[in-house]
Design an enzyme around this catalytic site. Structure first.
Site, PDB file in Angstrom:
ATOM      1  CD  GLU A  49     -33.003  -0.228  38.621  1.00  0.00           C
ATOM      2  OE1 GLU A  49     -32.534  -0.020  39.751  1.00  0.00           O
ATOM      3  OE2 GLU A  49     -33.319   0.700  37.828  1.00  0.00           O
ATOM      4  CD  GLN A  88     -36.883   4.517  34.504  1.00  0.00           C
ATOM      5  OE1 GLN A  88     -37.713   3.688  34.171  1.00  0.00           O
ATOM      6  NE2 GLN A  88     -35.602   4.203  34.605  1.00  0.00           N
ATOM      7  CG  HIS A 109     -41.033  -3.361  26.285  1.00  0.00           C
ATOM      8  ND1 HIS A 109     -39.890  -3.559  27.027  1.00  0.00           N
ATOM      9  CD2 HIS A 109     -41.249  -4.535  25.639  1.00  0.00           C
ATOM     10  CE1 HIS A 109     -39.450  -4.802  26.841  1.00  0.00           C
ATOM     11  NE2 HIS A 109     -40.279  -5.398  26.009  1.00  0.00           N
ATOM     12  CD  GLU A 139     -37.009  -9.921  21.381  1.00  0.00           C
ATOM     13  OE1 GLU A 139     -36.421 -10.627  20.558  1.00  0.00           O
ATOM     14  OE2 GLU A 139     -36.763  -9.942  22.612  1.00  0.00           O
ATOM     15  CB  CYS A 167     -40.505  -1.783  36.135  1.00  0.00           C
ATOM     16  SG  CYS A 167     -39.480  -2.991  37.016  1.00  0.00           S
ATOM     17  CG  ASN A 211     -38.070  -0.731  24.319  1.00  0.00           C
ATOM     18  OD1 ASN A 211     -38.472  -1.090  25.424  1.00  0.00           O
ATOM     19  ND2 ASN A 211     -36.837  -0.953  23.928  1.00  0.00           N
TER      20      ASN A 211
END
Length: 324
Positions: free
Chosen positions: A9, A68, A168, A201, A98, A199
């Site tokens: 974002e 999205q 993530h 690093e 988020c 997802n």
């Protein structure tokens, strides 16, 4: 093996999607989130956040861009998903990841991970609202406070009919602090009947290899690592072919940065142009010493043309230095 560009974002808008997919190696992009509350949004909102809809739903390089959606109510989410599909979105992605406090306070993003039934209701409503041929994907974190509900979260999303799931590998509480806990994805991937995408690093091809081993996934999503190394996806492809990995030279990166400054000058108000270039440079300087040097040169500049000329002069000086 597929590589997705993460929907960051305020960073990965259509101009950045265009730039990074031109460099290559990316199989899919996702827009910044379309915030859904209790109403059907006008078409202009979708075109603003995903202008690629006017070109078949792909970047100029031909990479698909999923729209999205972010919100907590099934019916409005479904109605807006239907509209996005009508406008030509190649797929619908749902944001359950988020961590921003403002988003969470307004019933969106990772706060929904506390209630797996609500995840099911939202995914199921969207799946029913769009054509069967339109993929519905979701992006989550390992959980909110911890990963104790991860199995319930993922079971709900699988049962609701999602086509793919990106995880993530951190909780909301973890934020973006390293490390990413890829190992927690492994059990989910092992039982999943749909693709699971890892997802978090992945900064280098070596990180990518470790992620595959620990997560058990074949596909990954890259965010900050791809902004720091714009050719990271291409490097990973080279690695997978068993060839020697080489990095894009700084002069080529600077050329892309100069082009980016020109594009953003055309697309945004002048006061925002410099901010976009400096934002990308703040990532680039993490892996490229010359990026830090260039950042110091432009950080106080506000004139778009001055920034562009400084980047070009920096690049020319770099090439002359390399030639000596």
């Amino acid at each position: 093996m597929r590589i997705m560009l993460a929907p960051m974002e305020g960073v990965v808008d259509h101009t950045m999607r265009d730039m990074l997919t031109r460099i290559g190696g990316i199989d899919r992009c996702v827009t910044e989130f379309v915030r859904v509350t209790n109403q059907l949004l006008p078409r202009r909102v979708f075109y603003r956040l995903c202008p690629e809809l006017k070109q078949g739903g792909t970047t100029p390089s031909g990479v698909p861009v999923y729209v999205q959606l972010l919100g907590g109510q099934p019916d409005p989410m479904a109605a807006n998903a239907h509209r996005a599909a009508e406008l030509g979105a190649p797929g619908i992605d749902i944001n359950f990841g988020c961590p921003a406090k403002t988003v969470n306070r307004n019933d969106g993003g990772s706060v929904l991970l506390r209630e797996p039934q609500r995840l099911y209701n939202i995914v199921s409503a969207i799946r029913s609202a769009v054509p069967t041929a339109t993929p519905v994907t979701a992006k989550i974190r390992l959980g909110f406070e911890d990963h104790s509900l991860l199995a319930d979260i993922t079971d709900a999303i699988f049962a609701a009919g999602a086509n793919e799931l990106t995880i993530h590998a951190r909780t909301k509480v973890d934020g973006y602090k390293p490390p990413a806990y890829w190992q927690h994805i492994h059990a989910i991937q092992a039982k999943a009947k749909i693709p699971v995408i890892a997802n978090g690093e992945i900064w280098t091809p070596q990180d990518y290899q470790r992620c595959l081993i620990e997560s058990g996934c074949q596909d990954v999503m890259l965010g900050r690592g791809l902004l720091t190394r714009p050719d990271l996806a291409r490097q990973i492809q080279t690695l997978n072919r068993g060839e020697t990995v080489t990095s894009m030279c700084w002069s080529d990166i600077a050329q892309h940065l100069a082009q980016f400054s020109l594009v953003t000058e055309e697309m945004y108000e002048a006061k925002y142009v410099g901010s976009r270039v400096k934002q990308w440079l703040s990532y680039l300087r993490q892996a490229h010493p010359m990026g830090q040097q260039l950042f110091e040169q432009v950080k106080r500049m506000r004139c778009p043309q001055e920034i562009y000329q400084t980047i070009e002069q920096h690049r020319e000086h770099y090439l002359l230095t390399k030639a000596v």
